[in-house]
Scaffold this active site. Sequence first.
Site, short mmCIF file in Angstrom:
data_model
loop_
_atom_site.label_atom_id
_atom_site.label_comp_id
_atom_site.label_asym_id
_atom_site.label_seq_id
_atom_site.Cartn_x
_atom_site.Cartn_y
_atom_site.Cartn_z
N LYS A 114 -64.15 21.34 -8.75
CA LYS A 114 -62.69 20.93 -8.88
C LYS A 114 -61.91 22.25 -9.17
CE LYS A 114 -60.22 16.86 -10.92
NZ LYS A 114 -60.16 16.23 -12.03
N CYS B 87 -53.77 2.61 -15.96
CA CYS B 87 -53.20 2.63 -17.43
C CYS B 87 -52.88 1.15 -18.16
CB CYS B 87 -51.61 3.29 -17.40
SG CYS B 87 -51.75 4.80 -17.02
N THR C 290 -59.37 8.77 -21.59
CA THR C 290 -59.62 8.02 -22.88
C THR C 290 -60.16 6.48 -22.18
OG1 THR C 290 -57.18 7.53 -22.86
CG2 THR C 290 -58.19 9.16 -24.48
N ARG D 161 -45.57 7.85 -13.49
CA ARG D 161 -46.28 6.85 -12.86
C ARG D 161 -46.97 7.42 -11.68
NH1 ARG D 161 -40.68 4.13 -11.19
NH2 ARG D 161 -40.26 6.40 -11.75
#
Length: 428
Positions: free
Chosen positions: A37, A257, A88, A151
Amino acid sequence: MGQKIAVIGTGYVGLTTGACLSHLGHDVVCADVVPEKVDALNRGEIPILEAGLDELVHAGVAAGLLSFVLGAENAVGDAEFVFLCLPTPQGADGAADLSFIKSAAAHVGPLLRPGSIVINKSTVPVGSAGEVAKKLERDDVSVVSNPEFLREGTAVDDFLHPDRVVIGSDDEDAARRVADLYAKLPGEVLITDPASAETIKYASNAFLATKISFVNAMAAVCEEVGADVSDVVKGMGLDQRIGNKFLVPGPGWGGSCFPKDSHALVRIAENSGYQFGLLRSVIAVNEEQFGRVANKITRFAGGSVEGKTVAVWGLTFKARTDDMRDSPAINIINRLLEVGATVRAYDPAVDDSDDPRLAGVEIVGDPYEAVTGADVLAVLTEWPEFAELDFAKVGDLIGTKAVVDGRNLLDGAALKAAGFAYDGIGRR
Ligand code: UDX
């Protein structure tokens, strides 16, 4: 003058944060643990589809204000500000798993400059600022909560034009210094304590998910009483206390999310002794919605999808992203596969048929190929180009002229006039 900043983690949040902070004139080093990456980013390749991000990364690198390194230890030494932008994920019990954040904090703690500030940008459970502080083991470093409200698809624009910047800290000076990083941006800055800042993030996402589940439940009612949900939303939205945003019915909410954060908030509440029945229902309505759309598809396929071919347009959790995490489309497809359907899918942003989430799905590179010979077409992501396709051609190619429009994207009346069976969400 620009500040020296380290960003740990180059996912959606980290990369957007790093690129935007460099755009604001700060000197940013982004670190990740995945060598491929980092190499790709150093070659100028952006791993995600995010409007405007390429340009900002390239400009930041060209200006000498943005660089990418392997390992947090190579990013934090000079930094005044260290942003933790790590995943998370949802743990087994629904709570957010803090292990990436904690191990990064333990890792960088001894390396931090005296007086520097560690900033939690990822969505973290209430109390995490304290957990991070413990792991750092540094009395001379402050921890600040500064949740993101980005978003996917419009993350750069959201970062640069925030409705608000929320900063939570018990150290007023640290909070002010973090606020100064955003000084050039519009939007109100709210400084509060860490627990309130962390809660604002969960409350905002849970409330938005509630709006969508509400409108999806209303769509179900509309179908029963013969009302049209679009007009109902229009009528509700004219009341300024309600507004018309985030009330678009669909196949349910998904993404990286809302599902994770709504489950985590249920868990946070429960752990503190409050049964958040309302939020549980919001989640249940969402699950129900996946099932409702799968049922519509089944009904249009003649009552059973066993041995039938379902054409699907749209796999990502919403349009303008290539992200399939917790995508309603995938959930609905799996329900159909389980009962013996053949699913042939097209999505303009997905061409990786080796993705394990697409196991059992035939991925094609053309929307017309997807419908050829199919028993029903399901539109599951609101890519605007789907509405522009040639439906006369679709009618010629498809086996049965039946469309389930899970996003209310198509002109239902025109399709019906052209001989299609058409069903949307809460539409007359
Ligand atoms: C969301 C929040 O909006 C953002 O503030 C937060 O920081 C991260 O989570 P994102 O996951 O990118 O952002 O997607 P969003 O545009 O909010 O949509 C979430 C889901 O709800 C998608 O599946 C979308 O299709 C669905 N949705 C959204 C609806 O079904 N109807 C709507 O009116 C809006």
